[in-house]
Design a protein around this motif. Structure first.
Motif, PDB file in Angstrom:
ATOM      1  N   GLU B  31      22.792 -30.726 -33.650  1.00 17.42           N
ATOM      2  CA  GLU B  31      23.479 -29.642 -32.940  1.00 17.42           C
ATOM      3  C   GLU B  31      22.429 -28.647 -32.479  1.00 17.42           C
ATOM      4  O   GLU B  31      21.656 -28.137 -33.294  1.00 17.42           O
ATOM      5  N   VAL B  32      22.363 -28.412 -31.194  1.00 22.58           N
ATOM      6  CA  VAL B  32      21.388 -27.465 -30.641  1.00 22.58           C
ATOM      7  C   VAL B  32      22.160 -26.370 -29.898  1.00 22.58           C
ATOM      8  O   VAL B  32      22.992 -26.664 -29.047  1.00 22.58           O
ATOM      9  N   THR B  33      21.868 -25.132 -30.263  1.00 23.19           N
ATOM     10  CA  THR B  33      22.545 -24.012 -29.610  1.00 23.19           C
ATOM     11  C   THR B  33      21.547 -23.237 -28.754  1.00 23.19           C
ATOM     12  O   THR B  33      20.467 -22.877 -29.224  1.00 23.19           O
ATOM     13  N   LEU B  34      21.919 -23.022 -27.517  1.00 21.12           N
ATOM     14  CA  LEU B  34      21.103 -22.200 -26.615  1.00 21.12           C
ATOM     15  C   LEU B  34      21.848 -20.893 -26.380  1.00 21.12           C
ATOM     16  O   LEU B  34      22.996 -20.900 -25.941  1.00 21.12           O
ATOM     17  N   ARG B  35      21.196 -19.799 -26.715  1.00 18.16           N
ATOM     18  CA  ARG B  35      21.859 -18.493 -26.544  1.00 18.16           C
ATOM     19  C   ARG B  35      21.320 -17.819 -25.288  1.00 18.16           C
ATOM     20  O   ARG B  35      20.121 -17.795 -25.061  1.00 18.16           O
ATOM     21  N   ALA B  81      16.641  -3.705 -25.095  1.00 22.87           N
ATOM     22  CA  ALA B  81      16.742  -3.379 -26.523  1.00 22.87           C
ATOM     23  C   ALA B  81      16.614  -4.652 -27.358  1.00 22.87           C
ATOM     24  O   ALA B  81      15.942  -4.663 -28.399  1.00 22.87           O
ATOM     25  N   SER B  82      17.246  -5.718 -26.904  1.00 19.60           N
ATOM     26  CA  SER B  82      17.180  -6.974 -27.656  1.00 19.60           C
ATOM     27  C   SER B  82      15.741  -7.490 -27.736  1.00 19.60           C
ATOM     28  O   SER B  82      15.265  -7.887 -28.801  1.00 19.60           O
ATOM     29  N   LEU B  83      15.046  -7.456 -26.614  1.00 16.70           N
ATOM     30  CA  LEU B  83      13.679  -7.992 -26.583  1.00 16.70           C
ATOM     31  C   LEU B  83      12.729  -7.120 -27.396  1.00 16.70           C
ATOM     32  O   LEU B  83      11.970  -7.617 -28.233  1.00 16.70           O
ATOM     33  N   THR B  84      12.776  -5.816 -27.153  1.00 16.67           N
ATOM     34  CA  THR B  84      11.782  -4.944 -27.785  1.00 16.67           C
ATOM     35  C   THR B  84      12.061  -4.714 -29.265  1.00 16.67           C
ATOM     36  O   THR B  84      11.160  -4.358 -30.013  1.00 16.67           O
ATOM     37  N   SER B  85      13.322  -4.905 -29.696  1.00 16.76           N
ATOM     38  CA  SER B  85      13.621  -4.706 -31.120  1.00 16.76           C
ATOM     39  C   SER B  85      13.139  -5.876 -31.966  1.00 16.76           C
ATOM     40  O   SER B  85      13.081  -5.788 -33.188  1.00 16.76           O
ATOM     41  N   GLY B  86      12.821  -6.979 -31.316  1.00 19.03           N
ATOM     42  CA  GLY B  86      12.321  -8.140 -32.062  1.00 19.03           C
ATOM     43  C   GLY B  86      13.416  -8.981 -32.677  1.00 19.03           C
ATOM     44  O   GLY B  86      13.151  -9.795 -33.561  1.00 19.03           O
ATOM     45  N   GLU B  87      14.660  -8.837 -32.245  1.00 14.73           N
ATOM     46  CA  GLU B  87      15.741  -9.597 -32.880  1.00 14.73           C
ATOM     47  C   GLU B  87      15.704 -11.086 -32.497  1.00 14.73           C
ATOM     48  O   GLU B  87      16.268 -11.914 -33.195  1.00 14.73           O
ATOM     49  N   ARG B  88      15.050 -11.389 -31.394  1.00 13.54           N
ATOM     50  CA  ARG B  88      14.872 -12.782 -30.976  1.00 13.54           C
ATOM     51  C   ARG B  88      16.197 -13.542 -30.895  1.00 13.54           C
ATOM     52  O   ARG B  88      16.346 -14.634 -31.432  1.00 13.54           O
ATOM     53  N   LYS B  89      17.134 -12.918 -30.257  1.00 13.15           N
ATOM     54  CA  LYS B  89      18.484 -13.471 -30.236  1.00 13.15           C
ATOM     55  C   LYS B  89      18.676 -14.529 -29.155  1.00 13.15           C
ATOM     56  O   LYS B  89      19.398 -15.494 -29.344  1.00 13.15           O
ATOM     57  N   TYR B  90      18.036 -14.323 -28.009  1.00 12.36           N
ATOM     58  CA  TYR B  90      18.343 -15.169 -26.859  1.00 12.36           C
ATOM     59  C   TYR B  90      17.228 -16.171 -26.545  1.00 12.36           C
ATOM     60  O   TYR B  90      16.051 -15.845 -26.652  1.00 12.36           O
ATOM     61  N   ASN B  91      17.647 -17.367 -26.093  1.00 11.44           N
ATOM     62  CA  ASN B  91      16.693 -18.373 -25.614  1.00 11.44           C
ATOM     63  C   ASN B  91      16.529 -18.289 -24.103  1.00 11.44           C
ATOM     64  O   ASN B  91      15.471 -18.594 -23.569  1.00 11.44           O
ATOM     65  N   PHE B  92      17.610 -17.903 -23.451  1.00 13.61           N
ATOM     66  CA  PHE B  92      17.591 -17.718 -22.003  1.00 13.61           C
ATOM     67  C   PHE B  92      18.016 -16.284 -21.697  1.00 13.61           C
ATOM     68  O   PHE B  92      18.941 -15.761 -22.334  1.00 13.61           O
ATOM     69  N   THR B 363       9.940 -16.782 -25.553  1.00 14.96           N
ATOM     70  CA  THR B 363       8.795 -17.421 -26.213  1.00 14.96           C
ATOM     71  C   THR B 363       9.127 -17.984 -27.607  1.00 14.96           C
ATOM     72  O   THR B 363       8.390 -18.808 -28.118  1.00 14.96           O
ATOM     73  N   TRP B 364      10.202 -17.499 -28.223  1.00 15.81           N
ATOM     74  CA  TRP B 364      10.519 -17.964 -29.575  1.00 15.81           C
ATOM     75  C   TRP B 364      11.459 -19.170 -29.577  1.00 15.81           C
ATOM     76  O   TRP B 364      11.906 -19.603 -30.640  1.00 15.81           O
ATOM     77  N   THR B 365      11.777 -19.681 -28.410  1.00 15.40           N
ATOM     78  CA  THR B 365      12.642 -20.861 -28.333  1.00 15.40           C
ATOM     79  C   THR B 365      11.911 -22.061 -28.944  1.00 15.40           C
ATOM     80  O   THR B 365      10.755 -22.320 -28.603  1.00 15.40           O
ATOM     81  N   THR B 366      12.591 -22.754 -29.848  1.00 13.42           N
ATOM     82  CA  THR B 366      11.938 -23.844 -30.576  1.00 13.42           C
ATOM     83  C   THR B 366      11.769 -25.079 -29.677  1.00 13.42           C
ATOM     84  O   THR B 366      12.408 -25.172 -28.629  1.00 13.42           O
ATOM     85  N   ALA B 373      16.839 -27.198 -23.286  1.00 12.44           N
ATOM     86  CA  ALA B 373      16.859 -26.176 -22.227  1.00 12.44           C
ATOM     87  C   ALA B 373      16.377 -26.777 -20.911  1.00 12.44           C
ATOM     88  O   ALA B 373      16.956 -26.525 -19.852  1.00 12.44           O
ATOM     89  N   VAL B 374      15.324 -27.579 -20.988  1.00  7.97           N
ATOM     90  CA  VAL B 374      14.794 -28.216 -19.774  1.00  7.97           C
ATOM     91  C   VAL B 374      15.845 -29.136 -19.163  1.00  7.97           C
ATOM     92  O   VAL B 374      16.065 -29.136 -17.941  1.00  7.97           O
ATOM     93  N   GLU B 375      16.514 -29.893 -20.008  1.00  9.98           N
ATOM     94  CA  GLU B 375      17.567 -30.795 -19.511  1.00  9.98           C
ATOM     95  C   GLU B 375      18.691 -29.992 -18.849  1.00  9.98           C
ATOM     96  O   GLU B 375      19.235 -30.382 -17.817  1.00  9.98           O
TER      97      GLU B 375
END
Lengths: 358, 476
Positions: B31-35, B81-92, B363-366, B373-375
Motif C-alpha cells: 500500500e503506497v500513499t501519496l499525499r 507553513a507545512s514546508l517550513t515547519s518541517g512536518e513533511r506531510k506532503y509528497n506532491f 525531497t522526503w518522498t521515499t 509518483a512517477v507512474e
C-alpha cells in the motif's frame, strides 16, 4: 480528663546530595537533563535531538514533582500544571522568538547565524526597510487613536442608552451585541460589499441622493474611515457591556438623594455615575488599545493595506509569514511588544494615580 | 482427552498452520500513499476524481492519493507553513511557478532530472510540454536544465467578451462611426485587438444607468472593460508585466544573473510608457478599480454579473462564467486572445505573464513513493487523460494534445490556447520572489489609486530591487 497523645508527624526527608540517585533528586535530574540535551543537540540530527530533549524535560519535571510530593509542597504541586502549560505555550515561545531576533534566520532556509542587534538596527534605521516600518507604525498609531476613540464614544453612549428601561430594550440589546459575536472575516466580507461602489448599499444610497459616483475607498481618508467604522461597529458593544456593568451597579438611592437636592444632570453624572464606571472605562480603554495596536484582519479584508492603510501587524505578517524573514519579524514583534507594555503601564499608572487622588 | 478437546486442538492447529502459511508467503501488493496539497478549485478536483475513478497502478500496488484541498486565499500560507515547519506531510505540492526558487533553495522541492533520465518514455512525454510552460513550471534557475515540476493546470490570460453587447447592430454602427474601425465581435476579431482598441471599447461602452445599451436602457451603470488592478498577491503585476514586455520594456531578468540590472531596466522609458498605458485604461473600468481592490475575482464577479463588456482574465476562472447558476452572461460569451501591441514591423506583439501551476515532488518522498509518483505523473500527462482533463474544463500543455483538432472543441476559449503559448513569460523564480512581489504590488497600488505617477513607481521598484538583489548576490 484524658489527654490525647500527640499525632506523630512524619519527619520531612532531607534533600539528597547532588550525585545521589533518587527519584526526588531534581538537582541531579537537572544536571543530567542539561548535559544530555546539550550533547544531543550538538551531536544528533535535529529530529532525534528534539525527542531526547523532550524526554529530558519530562525527567526533570518528574523529579520536581516527586520532590514536591515528598516534601509536601502541595501548593507548588497544584499550580505546577498551570505553570507548565504557561511555560510551554507562552513563555518558551516568547523567549525562543526573542532569541531568534538576535540571529539571521529565515524559516525557509537551513542556515542560521548570530547577528546581535543587527535586526533591530535594520528595522529601525535601514533606509528601505525602516521607512516601511515607521510608516506602518504611524498608520497604526492613527488607527489606535481613531478606532479606540470611536469605540469609547459609541460604546459609552450605547451604555447610557441601555442603562434606561424602554420597550424592546432586551431585544435591541441582543441586536447591538451581535457584531461583537460575528467572526471578523464575516464582518470584513460584509463591509467589503457594503462599501463596494458597484454592488454596495452605501454607494447606491449616496448616488441616489447626490448623483454622481460615490467611491468611499478610493482615498486614504475614505479607506481609513471605512476601516474605523467597521472596527467600531464590531467592538463598540464590548465597551458598552463593560460600561453598562458599571452603570447598573450605581445604587439607586444616590440618584434619589441627588433628585431631592435638585442636583443638575451633569453634576449627577460627574459625581455619582462617573466614579462607578471610571475603572471599567479604563479597562475598556486598555483592552481596546492593545487590540487596536494589533489591527490587521480588517485591513487585510478591506484594503489589503492599500490606499496607505498598512498597519504594523499586517506588515509583520507579510515579513514573517509571506517573506519568511523570521528573525526580522521577531525583532519587529519585540519592538511592538515593548510599545504595548509602555502604553499599558502608562494607562495603569494614570488610572492608579487618579484612584489615589480621589 | 475427550473428543471435543481433540477436535478443538485440531481446529486450533489447522488455524495456526494456515496463519503461518499465509504469513510466510510473499505479499502481493504494497500500500503506497501519496499525499498532495492542492488549491481547492475545479482543476484539482477533476484530477482527484480521475485518479479515484480511473488510475490503475502498473506495479499492482494499492496506491492511494490523499489530497488536501486548501482554499485559494490560504493556499500559500498553509503550504509555506507545512514546508517550513518541517512536518513533511506532503509528497506532491501544487506550487505557483514563482515559488520554485524559495522552496528549492529551502531544500523542500525535489529535482526530477534523475527520474527523467532513468525513464526515456517519461522524458519523452515531459519534453512534449510546450517550452514556455516547461520553463515556467519546471525550471530553477528559470530557463535552466534543472527540472522540478509538472503542469497541473497551465493557464494564460484571455479576453472574455459579451457578444450580446459587442455584436449588437446599433453598437456596431455607432462604434464604426466614432472610431472608423469595427467593434470586435467574433473571437478572431477580438484576437486582433490592440490595447488601443481595448481602450476604445472601454470609452465607447461606458453607460450610465438608464442610457441605451444594445437597444435597451441599461439596468445599472455599465463599463466597457476590466482587467486585474488589485493590491493583493500578484493581482496587478501579472497584467502590468504583459504591457511592459509588449511595449519593449523588461522586468529584472534572472536569466542574466549576475550582470542583469534592475536600475535602468525596470524603470526604462519603455517600461514607464507601458505602465502609463496600463494606468490610462483604469478610468474606463468599474469604479472599484480606483480602490486598489480589483483583483481577478472581482473582475470575474463584475463580468458574470453583467456589468462589463470585456474582461481580461485567466482561463482558470472561465468555467464559472459558463455556469448559468452563477453567471448572468453564460449564454452570451465569446473569447479571444488578450490584446496585444502593434510592433514597428506591423506585427502584433503579444507577450503576457503566464499563469497556472505545476505540481512538484518533495525531497522526503521515499523511493517506493517516488516510483509510484512517477507512474502517476506519466498517467496524468498521458494523452487520453490530458484530453479528458481538457474536455472537463482543464488545459493541457502537451503539444500533441493541444495540437489535436478536437482540442478547440472542448471549451470556447481553447481556440486561443495554442497561439497564446508562444508568448508566455514568467516572473522571477528566485528565492526573493515574495519580497520583490510585495514591494512591487505596494508601488503599483500607489499608482493605481492615483498617489504617484508611473515614473516614480518604477523608480521606487527599481531602487528596491537593485538593493535587494545586490545584497543577495544576484546583481553585481
Amino acid at each position: 480528663m484524658s489527654v490525647m497523645p500527640p499525632v506523630p508527624v512524619p519527619s520531612l526527608r532531607t534533600s539528597p546530595t547532588l550525585l545521589e540517585i533518587s527519584a526526588d533528586n531534581w538537582r541531579l535530574a537537572s544536571l543530567v537533563g542539561v548535559v544530555v540535551s546539550a550533547l544531543a543537540v550538538a551531536a544528533l540530527p535535529a529530529d532525534v535531538a528534539f525527542w531526547i530533549v523532550g524526554v529530558m524535560v519530562a525527567l526533570v519535571a518528574a523529579a520536581f514533582v516527586v520532590n514536591a510530593y515528598r516534601r509536601r509542597y502541595y501548593g507548588g504541586l497544584l499550580v505546577s500544571p498551570a505553570i507548565a502549560v504557561l511555560f510551554a505555550m507562552n513563555i518558551f515561545p516568547l523567549l525562543w522568538s526573542l532569541g531568534l531576533s538576535f540571529f539571521a534566520y529565515q524559516s525557509n532556509r537551513q542556515s542560521i547565524w548570530f547577528v546581535g542587534l543587527n535586526n533591530y538596527i535594520k528595522v529601525l534605521t535601514n533606509d528601505i526597510a525602516a521607512a516601511d516600518n515607521w510608516h506602518a507604525l504611524i498608520n497604526t498609531g492613527m488607527f489606535v487613536v481613531l478606532t479606540v476613540s470611536a469605540q469609547m464614544t459609541v460604546g459609552f453612549m450605547l451604555a447610557m442608552l441601555f442603562a434606561k428601561q424602554f420597550p424592546l430594550r432586551k431585544y435591541l440589546l441582543i441586536l447591538v451585541l451581535t457584531p461583537m459575536m460575528l467572526s471578523v472575516v464575516a464582518s470584513g466580507v460584509f463591509f467589503t460589499y457594503y462599501y463596494d461602489p458597484t454592488f454596495g448599499v452605501l454607494s447606491y444610497v449616496i448616488n441616489s441622493i447626490a448623483g454622481g459616483q460615490f467611491i468611499l475607498m478610493d482615498s486614504k481618508a475614505g479607506a481609513v474611515a471605512g476601516i474605523v467604522f467597521a472596527d467600531a461597529w464590531m467592538w463598540s458593544p464590548f465597551v458598552m457591556l463593560l460600561v453598562l456593568a458599571g452603570l447598573v451597579s450605581v445604587p439607586k438611592y444616590l440618584y434619589e438623594a441627588a433628585a431631592i437636592d435638585r442636583v443638575s444632570a451633569w453634576r449627577r453624572f460627574w459625581t455619582i455615575t462617573f466614579p462607578y464606571i471610571r475603572g471599567l472605562l479604563m479597562l475598556a480603554l486598555l483592552f481596546r488599545t492593545i487590540e487596536a495596536f494589533k489591527l490587521a484582519d480588517l485591513v487585510i479584508l478591506l484594503t489589503k493595506g492599500g490606499n496607505d492603510t498598512m498597519t504594523i501587524s499586517y506588515h509583520l505578517i507579510r515579513i514573517a509569514n509571506e517573506q519568511n524573514k523570521t528573525s526580522e519579524g521577531a525583532a519587529i514583534s519585540y519592538i511592538m511588544l515593548f510599545m504595548v507594555i509602555v502604553l499599558t503601564n502608562l494607562y495603569l499608572y494614570l488610572a492608579n494615580r487618579r484612584t489615589r487622588e480621589s | 482427552m475427550t473428543t471435543t478437546k481433540i477436535k478443538g486442538a485440531m481446529v486450533a492447529a489447522g488455524l495456526a498452520a494456515s496463519l503461518m502459511i499465509g504469513g510466510a508467503g510473499p505479499s502481493l501488493a504494497d500500500e503506497v500513499t501519496l499525499r498532495m496539497a492542492v488549491p481547492d478549485w475545479p482543476p484539482t478536483r477533476i484530477m482527484k476524481k480521475f485518479f479515484d475513478e480511473q488510475y490503475k497502478p502498473k506495479s499492482g500496488n494499492a496506491v492511494k492519493l490523499e489530497v488536501d484541498f486548501i482554499p485559494w486565499p490560504d493556499f500559500y500560507t498553509r503550504v509555506n507553513a507545512s514546508l517550513t515547519s518541517g512536518e513533511r506531510k506532503y509528497n506532491f505540492i501544487v506550487s505557483d511557478s514563482q515559488w520554485l526558487g524559495a522552496f528549492v533553495e529551502g531544500g523542500y522541492f525535489r529535482k526530477v532530472n534523475d527520474l527523467l533520465d532513468a525513464d526515456p518514455e517519461f522524458k519523452k512525454t515531459f519534453m512534449d510540454i510546450h517550452p514556455s510552460l516547461l520553463n515556467a513550471y519546471s525550471t530553477y534557475p528559470y530557463k535552466s536544465q534543472n527540472y522540478y515540476g509538472f503542469p497541473q493546470f497551465p493557464d494564460v490570460l484571455v479576453t472574455y467578451a459579451r457578444k450580446d453587447i459587442v455584436c449588437d447592430e446599433t453598437e456596431q454602427k455607432n462604434f464604426l462611426a466614432k472610431y472608423k474601425k469595427k467593434l470586435a465581435c467574433t473571437g478572431e476579431e477580438i484576437d486582433a485587438m490592440t490595447w488601443d482598441d481595448f481602450r476604445n471599447v472601454g470609452e465607447f461602452l461606458r453607460r450610465r444607468k438608464g442610457e441605451m445599451l444594445a437597444g435597451k436602457p441599461a439596468e445599472d451603470d455599465f463599463y466597457g472593460i476590466a482587467f486585474q488592478a488589485g493590491k493583493g498577491y500578484d493581482f496587478s503585476s501579472m497584467q502590468v508585466n504583459g504591457f511592459v514586455w509588449q511595449m519593449g520594456g523588461d522586468i529584472w531578468d534572472e536569466t542574466k544573473v549576475p550582470k542583469g540590472q534592475a536600475q535602468g531596466v525596470v524603470n526604462s522609458p519603455a517600461a514607464v510608457k507601458a505602465l502609463e498605458k496600463y494606468l490610462s485604461l483604469l478610468e474606463y473600468m468599474p469604479p472599484v478599480a480606483k480602490t486598489g481592490t480589483m483583483d481577478i475575482f472581482k473582475t470575474d464577479e463584475l463580468f458574470r454579473e453583467g456589468k462589463v463588456a470585456m474582461n481580461v482574465n485567466w482561463i482558470g476562472l472561465g468555467e464559472a462564467s459558463l455556469d448559468p447558476k452563477i453567471s448572468r452572461v453564460s449564454d452570451k460569451l465569446v473569447f479571444g486572445m488578450m490584446p496585444g501591441t502593434m510592433g514597428p514591423d506591423g506585427k502584433m506583439v503579444r507577450w503576457s505573464n503566464i499563469g497556472g501551476q505545476p505540481f512538484v515532488l518533495t525531497t522526503w518522498t521515499t523511493d517506493a513513493q517516488i516510483k509510484e509518483a512517477v507512474e502517476f505523473v506519466k498517467w496524468w500527462l498521458s494523452s487520453p487523460i490530458q484530453h479528458q482533463f481538457a474536455a472537463a474544463g482543464g488545459q493541457s500543455g502537451i503539444k500533441s494534445v493541444y495540437s489535436d483538432p478536437k482540442y478547440v472543441t472542448y471549451r470556447p476559449w481553447n481556440r486561443t490556447w495554442a497561439p497564446s503559448l508562444d508568448w508566455q513569460n514568467d516572473v522571477w523564480h528566485v528565492p526573493q520572489f515574495f519580497e520583490l512581489l510585495t514591494q512591487q504590488q505596494d508601488q503599483f497600488d500607489r499608482a493605481i489609486t492615483g498617489k504617484q505617477n508611473a515614473k516614480t513607481t518604477l523608480d521606487n521598484i527599481a531602487k528596491f530591487q537593485q538593493n535587494l538583489l545586490s545584497e543577495a548576490g544576484l546583481i553585481k
